[in-house]
Motif scaffolding. Structure first.
Motif, mmCIF file in Angstrom:
data_model
loop_
_atom_site.group_PDB
_atom_site.id
_atom_site.type_symbol
_atom_site.label_atom_id
_atom_site.label_comp_id
_atom_site.label_asym_id
_atom_site.label_seq_id
_atom_site.Cartn_x
_atom_site.Cartn_y
_atom_site.Cartn_z
ATOM 1 N N LEU A 175 17.710 22.006 -13.813
ATOM 2 C CA LEU A 175 16.691 21.524 -12.887
ATOM 3 C C LEU A 175 16.434 20.039 -13.120
ATOM 4 N N ARG A 176 16.475 19.277 -12.056
ATOM 5 C CA ARG A 176 16.082 17.867 -12.090
ATOM 6 C C ARG A 176 14.983 17.680 -11.064
ATOM 7 N N MET A 177 13.905 17.031 -11.433
ATOM 8 C CA MET A 177 12.794 16.948 -10.484
ATOM 9 C C MET A 177 12.050 15.631 -10.542
ATOM 10 N N SER A 178 11.455 15.327 -9.418
ATOM 11 C CA SER A 178 10.595 14.161 -9.273
ATOM 12 C C SER A 178 9.445 14.564 -8.364
ATOM 13 N N TYR A 179 8.494 13.673 -8.191
ATOM 14 C CA TYR A 179 7.375 13.963 -7.298
ATOM 15 C C TYR A 179 7.743 13.587 -5.866
ATOM 16 N N SER A 180 7.285 14.392 -4.936
ATOM 17 C CA SER A 180 7.487 14.100 -3.522
ATOM 18 C C SER A 180 6.262 13.396 -2.970
ATOM 19 N N ALA A 181 6.451 12.640 -1.887
ATOM 20 C CA ALA A 181 5.320 11.990 -1.231
ATOM 21 C C ALA A 181 4.506 12.983 -0.409
ATOM 22 N N HIS A 182 5.070 14.164 -0.165
ATOM 23 C CA HIS A 182 4.350 15.192 0.598
ATOM 24 C C HIS A 182 3.150 15.712 -0.197
ATOM 25 N N ASN A 202 0.820 -1.222 0.000
ATOM 26 C CA ASN A 202 0.000 0.000 0.000
ATOM 27 C C ASN A 202 0.844 1.259 0.000
ATOM 28 N N ASN A 203 1.937 1.210 -0.722
ATOM 29 C CA ASN A 203 2.771 2.394 -0.873
ATOM 30 C C ASN A 203 3.285 2.410 -2.302
ATOM 31 N N GLN A 204 3.826 3.530 -2.728
ATOM 32 C CA GLN A 204 4.237 3.688 -4.124
ATOM 33 C C GLN A 204 5.745 3.866 -4.222
ATOM 34 N N SER A 205 6.260 3.593 -5.369
ATOM 35 C CA SER A 205 7.682 3.825 -5.596
ATOM 36 C C SER A 205 7.977 5.312 -5.472
ATOM 37 N N PRO A 206 9.016 5.703 -4.711
ATOM 38 C CA PRO A 206 9.301 7.114 -4.490
ATOM 39 C C PRO A 206 9.624 7.851 -5.780
ATOM 40 N N GLY A 207 9.036 9.004 -5.948
ATOM 41 C CA GLY A 207 9.354 9.872 -7.068
ATOM 42 C C GLY A 207 8.604 9.589 -8.346
ATOM 43 N N ASP A 208 7.877 8.445 -8.405
ATOM 44 C CA ASP A 208 7.232 8.059 -9.652
ATOM 45 C C ASP A 208 5.752 8.418 -9.719
ATOM 46 N N VAL A 209 5.108 8.505 -8.569
ATOM 47 C CA VAL A 209 3.668 8.728 -8.534
ATOM 48 C C VAL A 209 3.379 10.229 -8.529
ATOM 49 N N PRO A 210 2.619 10.723 -9.491
ATOM 50 C CA PRO A 210 2.335 12.160 -9.561
ATOM 51 C C PRO A 210 1.706 12.686 -8.272
ATOM 52 N N GLY A 211 2.149 13.850 -7.869
ATOM 53 C CA GLY A 211 1.620 14.522 -6.692
ATOM 54 C C GLY A 211 1.667 16.020 -6.906
ATOM 55 N N PHE A 231 2.247 22.900 -5.260
ATOM 56 C CA PHE A 231 1.221 23.516 -6.086
ATOM 57 C C PHE A 231 -0.168 23.174 -5.544
ATOM 58 N N THR A 232 -1.188 23.752 -6.166
ATOM 59 C CA THR A 232 -2.566 23.504 -5.760
ATOM 60 C C THR A 232 -2.977 22.066 -6.018
ATOM 61 N N ASP A 233 -2.566 21.532 -7.162
ATOM 62 C CA ASP A 233 -3.031 20.199 -7.537
ATOM 63 C C ASP A 233 -1.974 19.459 -8.351
ATOM 64 N N VAL A 234 -2.265 18.193 -8.600
ATOM 65 C CA VAL A 234 -1.336 17.331 -9.330
ATOM 66 C C VAL A 234 -1.140 17.816 -10.761
ATOM 67 N N GLU A 235 -2.221 18.292 -11.382
ATOM 68 C CA GLU A 235 -2.139 18.723 -12.778
ATOM 69 C C GLU A 235 -1.142 19.859 -12.962
ATOM 70 N N THR A 236 -1.184 20.830 -12.051
ATOM 71 C CA THR A 236 -0.268 21.971 -12.148
ATOM 72 C C THR A 236 1.172 21.531 -11.933
ATOM 73 N N ALA A 237 1.380 20.683 -10.931
ATOM 74 C CA ALA A 237 2.729 20.189 -10.659
ATOM 75 C C ALA A 237 3.258 19.376 -11.837
ATOM 76 N N SER A 238 2.391 18.573 -12.430
ATOM 77 C CA SER A 238 2.804 17.757 -13.580
ATOM 78 C C SER A 238 3.189 18.628 -14.771
ATOM 79 N N ALA A 239 2.429 19.707 -14.978
ATOM 80 C CA ALA A 239 2.738 20.617 -16.077
ATOM 81 C C ALA A 239 4.098 21.276 -15.863
ATOM 82 N N ALA A 240 4.363 21.685 -14.622
ATOM 83 C CA ALA A 240 5.647 22.316 -14.307
ATOM 84 C C ALA A 240 6.792 21.335 -14.494
#
Length: 314
Positions: free
Chosen positions: A189-196, A100-109, A157-166
């Motif tokens: 810049l190098r980036m991934s998604y955070s679990a936060h 019940n957890n996801q691979s770090p950095g891969d799941v959009p947030g 960001f406000t939502d996943v969509e905005t963060a994904s666009a960035a």
């Protein structure tokens, strides 16, 4: 090994590819767990903020031998595992996988983990980070820190969509040269998604900002030392060293628009870019000219003067 090592490990446990970490700093984030463990192998899952005091975590490696390598290393090392200077106790977990957890950095947030390559922490201000990411939507919060991977930031960001666009637009790209000090070659810049999902910002400073809470306490000493170096050159003051002006709009009784600011500042030269943003309950703007002399002339002419009678001024 010393007696401290005897409390740090349990030698009788059956090895597992899931490592259990205890005595973590309460504010420890997933990225810090990854930094500690990734040298020993590929991390496929994490689970943090575990236990009554939320100071424990689990890290799952892709292979059992990788977990054994980590536990064995710290069992024989004279230097204990540490995060933020605090000793971390390591043992094998009773579980053999994290569910019940996801691979770090891969799941959009909605929170991005950004690594700034090629620069030191003092060479990119939090205001520049805010300006770059605000191009894609409202930035709620920013927290910056230094890790083994270098200078990093969490951008909410406000939502996943905005963060994904960035992320799609900026990952692998460089911060525009005009926003960097003259002595800085480039900043990728190098980036991934955070679990936060919601950053805990305790006060406004050069390391952290909450743009949604104008009543948050301000660390003024840190603020004063952080604003100008990234907009100037060689750490000198922005007034004489940058073609970008930072304007604080006070006593605002009329709506602030890019068109109004463009009209006012174009009287002194060609304005290349304008960005307006809210910070600490006040309205501010960045105005970019083609060269430093033009910016200096505009600053000298406009600083402290009202745009409208009884209106607002810089």
């Amino acid at each position: 090994m010393s007696s401290s090592g005897q409390t740090q490990f349990r030698y009788t446990q059956t090895p597992s590819k899931v490592v259990h970490l205890r005595n973590l700093p309460w504010e420890c984030v997933e990225e810090e767990l990854i930094d500690l463990c990734k040298r020993f192998g590929k991390i496929v899952n994490t689970k943090s903020n575990v236990g009554a005091n939320r100071n424990q975590a689990f890290v799952e490696f892709a292979d059992l031998n990788q977990a054994i390598s980590m536990v064995s290393y710290y069992a024989s090392s004279s230097e204990p595992a540490q995060i933020r200077g605090k000793t971390v106790y390591i043992q094998y977990s009773n579980r053999h996988e994290i569910v019940n957890n996801q691979s770090p950095g891969d799941v959009p947030g909605n929170v991005l983990l950004v690594t700034f390559e090629g620069v030191e922490s003092h060479e990119v201000s939090i205001d520049v980070i805010h300006l770059v990411f605000s191009a894609f939507g409202f930035v709620h919060k920013i927290a910056t820190f230094e890790k083994a991977a270098g200078f990093q930031a969490l951008v909410q960001f406000t939502d996943v969509e905005t963060a994904s666009a960035a992320r799609s637009a900026l990952d692998g790209r460089s911060i525009p040269r005009y926003l960097l000090s003259a002595h800085v070659g480039s900043c990728s810049l190098r980036m991934s998604y955070s679990a936060h999902t919601d950053l805990n910002i305790k006060f406004q400073s050069h390391r952290s900002r909450d743009y949604t809470n104008p009543y948050l306490p301000v660390n003024q000493t840190a603020m004063d030392g952080s604003m100008q170096p990234a907009l100037g050159a060689d750490g000198k003051k922005v007034e004489s060293q940058s073609n970008v002006l930072l304007g604080l709009i006070e006593n605002m009784q009329y709506a602030v628009t890019v068109d109004v600011l463009h009209t006012v500042f174009s009287a002194y030269g060609t304005v290349q870019k304008i960005a307006i943003f809210e910070k600490n309950g006040s309205t501010q703007a960045l105005i970019q000219y083609s060269d430093i002399p033009t910016a200096a002339m505009a600053k000298e002419a406009l600083e402290g003067h009202c745009i409208y009678d009884g209106g607002y001024c810089f």
